[in-house]
Enzyme design. Structure first.
Site, mmCIF file in Angstrom:
data_model
loop_
_atom_site.group_PDB
_atom_site.id
_atom_site.type_symbol
_atom_site.label_atom_id
_atom_site.label_comp_id
_atom_site.label_asym_id
_atom_site.label_seq_id
_atom_site.Cartn_x
_atom_site.Cartn_y
_atom_site.Cartn_z
ATOM 1 N N CYS A 16 2.506 -3.057 -7.410
ATOM 2 C CA CYS A 16 1.262 -3.358 -6.707
ATOM 3 C C CYS A 16 0.561 -2.064 -6.412
ATOM 4 O O CYS A 16 0.997 -0.991 -6.817
ATOM 5 C CB CYS A 16 1.454 -4.268 -5.502
ATOM 6 S SG CYS A 16 1.719 -3.513 -3.921
ATOM 7 N N ASP A 17 -0.560 -2.162 -5.733
ATOM 8 C CA ASP A 17 -1.395 -0.981 -5.547
ATOM 9 C C ASP A 17 -0.668 0.099 -4.763
ATOM 10 O O ASP A 17 -0.575 1.246 -5.191
ATOM 11 C CB ASP A 17 -2.686 -1.369 -4.842
ATOM 12 C CG ASP A 17 -3.557 -0.161 -4.585
ATOM 13 O OD1 ASP A 17 -3.921 0.491 -5.577
ATOM 14 O OD2 ASP A 17 -3.832 0.150 -3.425
#
Lengths: 102, 154
Positions: A16-17
């Site tokens: 994820c980010d």
């Protein structure tokens, strides 16, 4: 399209980010669902996907970035953090045997 | 998880009767609760809103988990979560959010809590209990109930 036989999957990365929120939740779910399968599940930021990952799981909104950082990996993208059909399919293929493709 | 970090759920970061004018305001309140317990620097809060604009942190069952960007880890002092409940709901790009769980993480201190949150969201009854909780102790109980049983071995 990259693909991999389920028995060759040893490490799944949930990207994820920031590696801080949603990926942590999904990784914990996957770890639980794949208990006893000898598969390592880790969460990392999308720009530091490790080279030994066999399958990368990430939110559809991050798929383009994951393709850049891990171009040769099987990439599963999802929309829902809990109960996404693509993730369920991955788990079922691993449990029942078969080919996982991006 | 080799380290046994203290549970990062500080009761002072739980606010159960909030109201927000919109998504960004709700995120700001989650960030302010993290700031109030010394978990983040003020600059972190803007990055939570920035992060939300790239991909929604809505995770289903009326719950969102706003957090900062990777670059903002510098602004995190210690792992912590905040719980802010909006009984009237907040419009979250078309979804209705009742409970916001703000996250600040440098390490893995929050992992067991998020794993437990995932468990709660898989059980509609528990998710409803979280959405309707009016007591801090109830929220703590829900989020920490299974933590001792969690197997986070990697």
């Amino acid at each position: 399209m990259a693909s991999i036989d389920s028995k060759d999957i040893h490490k799944i990365i949930v990207a994820c980010d920031a590696g801080m929120g949603s990926s942590v939740m999904l990784a914990s779910q996957l770890r639980k669902q794949l208990k006893g399968q000898q598969i390592q599940v880790e969460h990392t930021p999308v720009n530091s996907i490790p080279a030994d990952a066999d399958v990368v799981v990430c939110h559809a909104g991050l798929a383009a970035r994951a393709k850049v950082t891990a171009p040769d990996k099987v990439l599963i993208s999802f929309q829902l953090f809990i109960g996404d059909p693509a993730v369920t399919k991955l788990v079922n293929t691993i449990k029942n045997g078969g080919t996982v493709d991006a | 998880m080799p380290e046994t970090a203290p549970l990062p759920l500080d009761p002072r970061a739980i606010r159960l009767n909030a109201s927000a004018g919109g998504r960004d305001d709700a995120i700001r309140q989650c960030g302010e609760a993290l700031l109030a317990v010394g978990a983040v620097e003020e600059a972190y809060i803007d990055t939570m809103i920035e992060r939300e604009r790239s991909i929604s942190t809505y995770v289903g069952e009326g719950v969102a988990i706003p957090h900062g960007t990777l670059a903002a880890k510098e602004a995190v002092r210690h792992d912590a979560i905040s719980v802010v409940r909006f009984p009237a709901g907040v419009d979250w790009d078309g979804d209705r959010v009742t409970v916001c769980i703000g996250i600040a993480a440098r390490g893995n201190g929050h992992v067991a809590l998020l794993a437990q949150l995932a468990e709660i969201l898989m059980e509609p009854d528990q998710a409803q209990a979280l959405r309707e909780a009016t007591e801090v102790a109830e929220v703590v109980r829900l989020l920490q109930s299974n933590i001792n049983e969690e197997d986070e071995s990697q």
